[in-house]
Design an enzyme around this catalytic site. Structure first.
Site, PDB file in Angstrom:
ATOM      1  CB  SER A   6      -0.887  -0.009   1.236  1.00  0.00           C
ATOM      2  OG  SER A   6      -1.298   1.295   1.418  1.00  0.00           O
ATOM      3  CG  HIS A  29      -3.983  -1.535  -1.381  1.00  0.00           C
ATOM      4  ND1 HIS A  29      -5.125  -2.250  -1.962  1.00  0.00           N
ATOM      5  CD2 HIS A  29      -4.369  -0.808  -0.362  1.00  0.00           C
ATOM      6  CE1 HIS A  29      -6.352  -1.927  -1.100  1.00  0.00           C
ATOM      7  NE2 HIS A  29      -5.781  -0.978  -0.112  1.00  0.00           N
ATOM      8  CG  ASP A  31      -5.032   2.511   1.058  1.00  0.00           C
ATOM      9  OD1 ASP A  31      -6.077   1.796   0.731  1.00  0.00           O
ATOM     10  OD2 ASP A  31      -3.911   2.008   1.396  1.00  0.00           O
ATOM     11  CG  MET A  33      -7.921   7.153   2.860  1.00  0.00           C
ATOM     12  SD  MET A  33      -6.973   7.268   4.429  1.00  0.00           S
ATOM     13  CE  MET A  33      -6.465   5.782   4.207  1.00  0.00           C
ATOM     14  CG  HIS A  62      -9.342   0.415  -0.286  1.00  0.00           C
ATOM     15  ND1 HIS A  62      -8.529   0.174   0.764  1.00  0.00           N
ATOM     16  CD2 HIS A  62     -10.493   0.438  -0.222  1.00  0.00           C
ATOM     17  CE1 HIS A  62      -9.507  -0.175   1.700  1.00  0.00           C
ATOM     18  NE2 HIS A  62     -10.743   0.263   1.313  1.00  0.00           N
ATOM     19  CG  MET A  64     -11.201   3.408   2.371  1.00  0.00           C
ATOM     20  SD  MET A  64      -9.591   3.334   3.224  1.00  0.00           S
ATOM     21  CE  MET A  64      -8.479   3.312   2.036  1.00  0.00           C
ATOM     22  CG  MET A 133     -11.725  -2.325   5.275  1.00  0.00           C
ATOM     23  SD  MET A 133     -10.268  -1.843   4.619  1.00  0.00           S
ATOM     24  CE  MET A 133      -8.891  -1.021   6.060  1.00  0.00           C
ATOM     25  CG  ASP A 171      -6.416  -2.654   3.212  1.00  0.00           C
ATOM     26  OD1 ASP A 171      -5.144  -2.529   3.685  1.00  0.00           O
ATOM     27  OD2 ASP A 171      -6.915  -2.046   2.751  1.00  0.00           O
TER      28      ASP A 171
HETATM   29  C1  DX5 Z   1      -6.033   1.620   5.770  1.00  0.00           C
HETATM   30  C2  DX5 Z   1      -5.791   1.250   4.364  1.00  0.00           C
HETATM   31  C3  DX5 Z   1      -4.648   0.505   4.310  1.00  0.00           C
HETATM   32  C4  DX5 Z   1      -3.344   0.858   5.089  1.00  0.00           C
HETATM   33  C5  DX5 Z   1      -2.573  -0.622   5.493  1.00  0.00           C
HETATM   34  O1  DX5 Z   1      -7.295   2.118   5.853  1.00  0.00           O
HETATM   35  O2  DX5 Z   1      -7.061   0.736   3.691  1.00  0.00           O
HETATM   36  O3  DX5 Z   1      -4.558  -0.199   2.735  1.00  0.00           O
HETATM   37  O4  DX5 Z   1      -2.672   1.586   4.130  1.00  0.00           O
HETATM   38  O5  DX5 Z   1      -1.518  -0.250   6.298  1.00  0.00           O
HETATM   39  P1  DX5 Z   1      -0.986  -1.107   7.050  1.00  0.00           P
HETATM   40  O6  DX5 Z   1      -0.594  -2.327   6.389  1.00  0.00           O
HETATM   41  O7  DX5 Z   1       0.307  -0.305   7.821  1.00  0.00           O
HETATM   42  O8  DX5 Z   1      -2.041  -1.630   8.106  1.00  0.00           O
HETATM   43 ZN    ZN Z   2      -6.385  -0.099   1.605  1.00  0.00          ZN
END
Ligand code: DX5
Ligand code: ZN
Length: 211
Positions: A6, A29, A31, A33, A62, A64, A133, A171
């Site tokens: 990620s 990956h 992310d 947000m 991904h 969010m 998750m 994840d």
């Molecule tokens: C959290 C993200 C993850 C995050 C995971 O909301 O969706 O993808 O980057 O990070 P680690 O592996 O550090 O838990």
């Molecule tokens: Zn993620």
């Protein structure tokens, strides 16, 4: 088993070089947000577009974010190979899956730890990715929630029973120990942020996850 580092835990000032250090991973990956669905902001489609020419890795986006339908075309055009959205954020999840498939993009659904599998069950036959998750979405570096293992097992059972094709992605909080638990429970893909990018030898950290 596939690894999806990620980039949330990468160095944003040198993303291009940082993703080159994880080139042996099957997926990258990404992310996104929005500060509404999750209490944190990351980045949007322009970052994905900027990275796209620099690697042929699968871009596993991904989302969010609230109202993913509004931004879906931007994330498709930016070069996402997969787009996973949260079932909690949409009224008609099936319609988004259709839009993704029409665009030639693999469709994923995710749920927060408190959301049961039943929320996505009706769509499982159409999905390419189900993302479990294993932390509350929003931040990297949190501790793995062991109750997510049961979700992985249930999804694996449903898939085997019904002959569905979705890949099970987990994840959050993945490290050497939790990786093994997740794979034993039936996960196909491990997303790992801080474990991989927090290491000075990323190849070694990914090898450790695969073991
Ligand atoms: C959290 C993200 C993850 C995050 C995971 O909301 O969706 O993808 O980057 O990070 P680690 O592996 O550090 O838990
Ligand atoms: Zn993620």
């Amino acid at each position: 088993m596939k690894i999806a580092p990620s980039i949330l835990s990468a160095d944003f000032s040198r993303l291009k070089d940082d993703i080159a250090t994880v080139s042996s991973a099957e997926w990258l990956h990404i992310d996104v947000m929005d500060g509404h669905f999750v209490p944190n902001l990351s980045f949007g489609a322009p970052i994905i577009r900027a990275l796209r020419p620099h690697t042929r890795q699968v871009f596993d986006t991904h989302l969010m974010i609230e109202n993913p339908a509004k931004y879906l075309d931007d994330f498709i055009a930016a070069g996402s190979d997969h787009i996973t959205f949260h079932v909690e954020t949409v009224v008609d999840p099936g319609k988004l899956v259709e839009r993704l498939h029409d665009a030639g993009v693999k469709a994923g659904m995710s749920m927060k730890p408190a959301t049961p599998i039943e929320a996505i069950e009706a769509y499982l036959s159409t999905l390419d990715v189900v993302l479990v998750m294993s932390v509350e979405p929003g931040f990297g570096g949190q501790a793995f929630m062991p109750e997510s293992l049961e979700k992985i097992r249930q999804l694996r059972d449903i898939r085997d029973r019904e002959g569905y094709h979705f890949e099970i992605v987990v994840d959050g909080g993945i490290n050497k120990q939790t990786a093994k638990q997740c794979v034993d429970a039936g996960a196909d893909v491990l997303v790992a942020g801080s474990y991989v990018f927090g290491s000075t030898d990323r190849e070694a950290s990914m090898r450790a996850l695969r073991r």
